[in-house]
Design an enzyme around this catalytic site. Structure first.
Site, mmCIF file in Angstrom:
data_model
loop_
_atom_site.group_PDB
_atom_site.id
_atom_site.type_symbol
_atom_site.label_atom_id
_atom_site.label_comp_id
_atom_site.label_asym_id
_atom_site.label_seq_id
_atom_site.Cartn_x
_atom_site.Cartn_y
_atom_site.Cartn_z
ATOM 1 N N ASP A 153 -6.798 2.488 -12.496
ATOM 2 C CA ASP A 153 -6.855 2.320 -11.042
ATOM 3 C C ASP A 153 -6.076 1.094 -10.564
ATOM 4 O O ASP A 153 -6.506 -0.041 -10.753
ATOM 5 C CB ASP A 153 -8.322 2.204 -10.609
ATOM 6 C CG ASP A 153 -8.453 2.057 -9.101
ATOM 7 O OD1 ASP A 153 -7.486 2.408 -8.385
ATOM 8 O OD2 ASP A 153 -9.506 1.589 -8.647
ATOM 9 N N ASP B 176 -2.854 3.077 -4.126
ATOM 10 C CA ASP B 176 -4.143 3.102 -4.815
ATOM 11 C C ASP B 176 -4.290 4.377 -5.644
ATOM 12 O O ASP B 176 -4.477 5.460 -5.079
ATOM 13 C CB ASP B 176 -5.239 3.020 -3.746
ATOM 14 C CG ASP B 176 -6.630 3.039 -4.327
ATOM 15 O OD1 ASP B 176 -6.781 2.730 -5.520
ATOM 16 O OD2 ASP B 176 -7.570 3.362 -3.575
#
Ligand SMILES: *[C@@H]1O[C@H](CO)[C@@H](O)[C@H](O)[C@H]1NC(C)=O
Length: 375
Positions: free
Chosen positions: A272, A90
């Site tokens: 992201d 992430d």
């Protein structure tokens, strides 16, 4: 002599890059739909992409909500001998955490659990950790471990092992999260795993990159450089926007057929890997979806007829003088229930919908992001 040197340097580079295969597993949404639980979960744990990037304060941060689509994960080993976990890589958070054997939450029962007593390299830390999510929280203890990623070992890596996990994590295909944002974002404190990889001299370049495939297999996280087999053309570099703990870049405008449809006068977006869609403020997203002829329901899901998707225009992201054109094949998602666009409301995030089209490099050493056409 010269050719031997060239050969040696080629070997050094290709040996230095580490490729971590990523799986695009069954999404939480699919798993819930099969059990007839999706609507209940959606009501109980509303997905709020923007919440991930709310300002941090000492009490809480909000790095994750119930994103029913986030699906790319890979395996790491923690401890000696290694205990294997599936983690979401992430770029929107900076902590490593996994469930532990002392966790009795339902979300832990469906996942692999870490047992510190079964590892000879575990070092305890007096600190606990607590991460507040929009949809609930996780908490537990922190410690230091030997972490195995592909064939590399990272020593003395801070990590969190949970004793409580919120229910929205139960149907995620991964056990925990490995954050790849900047150290200042960490809840656990200490040095994030990627920075340790570099500091401990395990990788040739202070950079990682990602190729996200639309297939179940074939995606890859590359540590220490670029994998040129997964992109074509040049890598287009974009400096990070100001100093921040996120992978933030400035977008000059978003256009369709030459018309500015969003991000008029520039905007700042976070790149992201832990967010599935392209997210932006209501007004901009409604405008993009309007240009695409999509109709939005009460949950903000924008649908189009599957029969016309190949007639839709490219959505072009103008960044640092480059134009990144997203064709309908990239931004339309087809499921059993129809076709939806990959544009949803929140603050600006370029998520997996963008990253599948463009191989993405995260250059820590030079504070820049690179995009190139993925192949
Ligand atoms: C943890 O590991 C220890 C040592 O191998 C073992 O005795 C114990 O049963 C394990 N605990 C759990 C809950 O698996």
């Amino acid at each position: 002599m010269k050719s031997a040197l060239v050969l040696l340097s080629v070997l050094a580079v290709s040996q230095g890059i580490i490729r971590i295969p990523l799986m695009r597993g069954k999404s939480a949404r699919q798993a819930l739909e099969e059990r007839g639980l999706f609507e209940e979960y959606r009501r109980k744990f509303p997905h709020s992409p923007a919440a991930k990037f709310l300002p941090q304060n000492e009490q809480s941060s909000v790095p994750l909500t119930f994103d029913p689509r986030g699906t790319y994960y890979g395996e790491i080993g923690i401890g000696s001998p290694p205990q294997v976990f599936k983690v979401l890589f992430d770029t929107g958070s900076a902590d490593l955490w996994i469930p532990s054997v002392s966790c009795t939450s339902s979300a832990c029962e469906t996942h692999s659990k870490y047992n510190s007593s079964a590892s000879s390299t575990f070092q305890a830390s007096p600190n606990t950790f607590h991460i507040s999510y929009y949809s609930g929280f996780i908490s537990g203890s922190t410690g230091y471990e030997l972490v195995k990623i592909s064939d590399l070992y990272v020593e003395h890596q801070i990590f969190g092992f949970t004793d409580t996990e919120a229910g929205f994590l139960e149907f995620q295909p991964w056990d925990g999260i490995l954050g790849l944002a900047f150290p200042g974002l960490s809840n656990e404190g200490g040095t994030p795993l990627f920075n340790n990889l570099w500091n401990q001299g395990k990788i040739p370049q202070n950079m990682f990159s990602m190729y996200l495939s639309s297939s179940v297999e074939g995606s890859v996280l590359v540590l220490g450089g670029l994998d040129s087999t997964h992109y074509t053309g040049t890598m287009n570099w974009i400096p990070l926007y100001q100093t921040s703990n996120f992978w933030n870049i400035q977008i000059q405008s978003i256009t369709i057929n030459g018309n500015t449809v969003a991000c008029s006068g520039s905007c700042v977006a976070t790149v992201d890997s832990g967010t599935s869609l392209i997210i932006g403020p209501d007004r901009d997203i409604n405008n993009i979806n309007g240009w695409l002829g999509a109709s939005s329901d009460a949950d903000g899901v924008a649908s189009v007829s599957c029969s016309i998707t190949n007639l839709l225009p490219d959505v072009v992201f103008n960044i640092n003088g480059y134009s990144f054109a997203l064709p309908p094949s990239a931004y339309i998602m087809q499921s059993g229930s129809g076709c939806t666009t990959g544009f949803a409301s929140g603050s600006w995030i370029l998520g997996e919908v963008f990253m599948r089209q463009f191989y993405t490099a995260f250059d820590v050493g030079q504070n820049r992001v690179g995009f190139a056409q993925a192949v």
